[in-house]
Design a protein around this motif. Structure first.
Motif, PDB file in Angstrom:
ATOM      1  N   GLY A 117       0.869  -1.386  -0.058  1.00  0.00           N
ATOM      2  CA  GLY A 117       0.152  -0.008  -0.151  1.00  0.00           C
ATOM      3  C   GLY A 117       0.793   1.076   0.177  1.00  0.00           C
ATOM      4  O   GLY A 117       2.134   1.235  -0.100  1.00  0.00           O
ATOM      5  N   ARG A 118       0.174   2.359   0.329  1.00  0.00           N
ATOM      6  CA  ARG A 118       0.911   3.656   0.082  1.00  0.00           C
ATOM      7  C   ARG A 118       0.149   4.491   0.979  1.00  0.00           C
ATOM      8  O   ARG A 118      -0.862   4.705   1.236  1.00  0.00           O
ATOM      9  CB  ARG A 118       0.817   4.304  -1.281  1.00  0.00           C
ATOM     10  N   GLY A 119       1.034   5.493   1.697  1.00  0.00           N
ATOM     11  CA  GLY A 119       0.339   6.590   2.726  1.00  0.00           C
ATOM     12  C   GLY A 119      -0.422   5.878   4.054  1.00  0.00           C
ATOM     13  O   GLY A 119       0.246   4.780   4.563  1.00  0.00           O
ATOM     14  N   LEU A 120      -1.468   6.168   4.079  1.00  0.00           N
ATOM     15  CA  LEU A 120      -2.290   5.590   5.394  1.00  0.00           C
ATOM     16  C   LEU A 120      -3.316   4.789   4.774  1.00  0.00           C
ATOM     17  O   LEU A 120      -4.609   4.537   5.230  1.00  0.00           O
ATOM     18  CB  LEU A 120      -2.920   6.563   6.090  1.00  0.00           C
ATOM     19  N   TRP A 121      -3.073   3.893   3.652  1.00  0.00           N
ATOM     20  CA  TRP A 121      -3.804   2.805   2.978  1.00  0.00           C
ATOM     21  C   TRP A 121      -2.855   1.546   2.768  1.00  0.00           C
ATOM     22  O   TRP A 121      -2.318   1.549   1.749  1.00  0.00           O
ATOM     23  CB  TRP A 121      -4.339   3.456   1.851  1.00  0.00           C
ATOM     24  N   LEU A 122      -3.111   0.734   3.816  1.00  0.00           N
ATOM     25  CA  LEU A 122      -2.128  -0.459   3.676  1.00  0.00           C
ATOM     26  C   LEU A 122      -2.863  -1.541   3.941  1.00  0.00           C
ATOM     27  O   LEU A 122      -4.061  -1.772   4.617  1.00  0.00           O
ATOM     28  CB  LEU A 122      -1.162  -0.265   5.013  1.00  0.00           C
TER      29      LEU A 122
END
Length: 392
Positions: free
Chosen positions: A327-332
């Motif tokens: 994922g990336r950022g606060l989307w994992l």
């Protein structure tokens, strides 16, 4: 009779009975009806951008609902105009907007735009990705490449050809001058937070441009700072023809948006589409508060920093059940080595954390964008014991 029993008696069974009855929230913490506290790592499925009861959201919604709450599309109002202008500004000063109430409605709008484009140009089919998710209404479901939720509702009104996600060669072979549009997520959400190879979205842009097909970017989950940029397509510097938004835009209030660029911005004529509640003053005010707060509080940089720390900390957890983090950022997503996501969700709940068993071997984390490093680290520290319990 408990609240869960009352829910089961009163509602259609499509959701089953949710495991927790939430009563209130503040920041990144929610409390259930029995007073138990949980760190919310789901965020209403990537919706609660500012967490719960954020003062800016409370003030904006309260002020607007006390002023005028609804106008219908027979009249215009300033909050919707301000919001459309704000989105266009974040997108480089181009595009035109249609407001709806949800992600699937935003995708229905994009679908109708593409249908009209196709009919006007002799284009007869669509292309979408295997395991992609675009919604549950019949039009959006036509484009959704998940057989388990799709097949029982067919046949569908259009020809949609599905290709493996991330395979640029397969996409190029599928998109001809008879293709009306390609629908893609910059990262597949419901498939398990699955990012494509670097350059895939740029390749999709080139393929669609060469064939004259519209490129539709479904950013229902990935936009409004979720990945550390306002929009996930900005990671590759690619502008689609049509962009769909929802979830995090309203911070908890229902709103969706379909943005058209270039010729796609003016495909619709008067009367071609509409929504009674779309862009209503209260939801528009909420969305403006979300965008203002993300900008004023520097949350894009915060998401990049905390998201990278969170992913690195989770990836460093040595446990046989944890295969990796993507994922990336606060989307994992926690990628498991066995189909134990339901057990992980249950164990996490017992430990005071709300996570989402997204796929049998993947657990979704989409916390509010305001989550602190300390809160993220608390889950990371608890994860080995949660995985132990889930493995038993």
């Amino acid at each position: 009779m408990s609240l869960r029993e009352r829910f089961e008696a009163a509602f259609m069974p499509n959701y089953g009975v949710p495991p927790v009855a939430l009563a209130r929230g503040e920041g990144c913490t929610v409390w259930d009806a029995d007073g138990n506290a949980y760190l919310d790592l789901i965020g209403g499925i990537a919706v609660s951008s500012l967490g719960h009861a954020h003062p800016a959201l409370v003030e904006a919604v309260s002020r607007q609902v006390a002023t005028i709450a609804h106008t219908s599309n027979l009249f215009l109002h300033e909050p919707e105009v301000l919001l459309a202008e704000r989105l266009i500004g974040l997108l480089g000063g181009q595009g035109r907007v249609f407001f709806a109430n949800s992600g699937t409605e935003a995708n229905e709008c994009a679908f109708k735009l593409a249908l009209k484009h196709g009919k006007a140009n002799g284009r007869t089919y669509f292309v979408a990705a295997e395991n992609g998710f675009h919604g549950r209404t019949i039009g959006a479901l036509s484009l959704t490449g998940k057989a388990a939720i799709r097949d029982q509702f067919g046949p569908f009104p259009v020809d949609v050809r599905f290709v493996p996600y991330g395979d640029a060669d397969a996409l190029k072979n599928a998109v001809t001058d008879e293709c009306a549009a390609v629908f893609l997520e910059p990262t597949q959400g419901e498939a398990g937070v699955v990012p494509p190879p670097d350059g895939y979205f740029a390749a999709a842009r080139e393929i669609c441009t060469a064939a004259g097909a519209l490129l539709v970017a479904d950013e229902i989950q990935s936009a409004i700072g979720r990945t550390g940029h306002w929009f996930a397509h900005q990671h590759e510097g690619v502008l689609p023809d049509v962009l769909t938004l929802a979830k995090g835009l309203g911070g908890g209030l229902p709103i969706g948006a379909c943005v058209g660029f270039g010729p796609a911005a003016t495909i619709f004529a008067k009367g071609d589409h509409g929504s009674t509640f779309g862009g209503n003053p209260v939801s528009a005010a909420a969305a403006l508060a979300v965008l203002d707060t993300i900008e004023a509080d520097g949350l894009l940089e915060h998401v990049r920093t905390v998201g990278a720390e969170f992913a690195a900390g989770l990836a460093a957890v040595g446990h046989p059940l944890l295969g990796g983090v993507r994922g990336r950022g606060l989307w994992l997503a926690l990628v498991l080595t066995a189909d134990r996501s339901a057990q992980v969700q249950q164990a996490a709940q017992r430990a005071g954390f709300l996570v989402n068993a997204l796929q049998p071997d993947a657990v979704r984390l989409a916390p509010p964008l305001i989550i602190t490093s300390e809160q993220a680290a608390a889950f990371t520290a608890a994860l080995p014991a949660i995985l132990d319990e889930a493995s038993a």
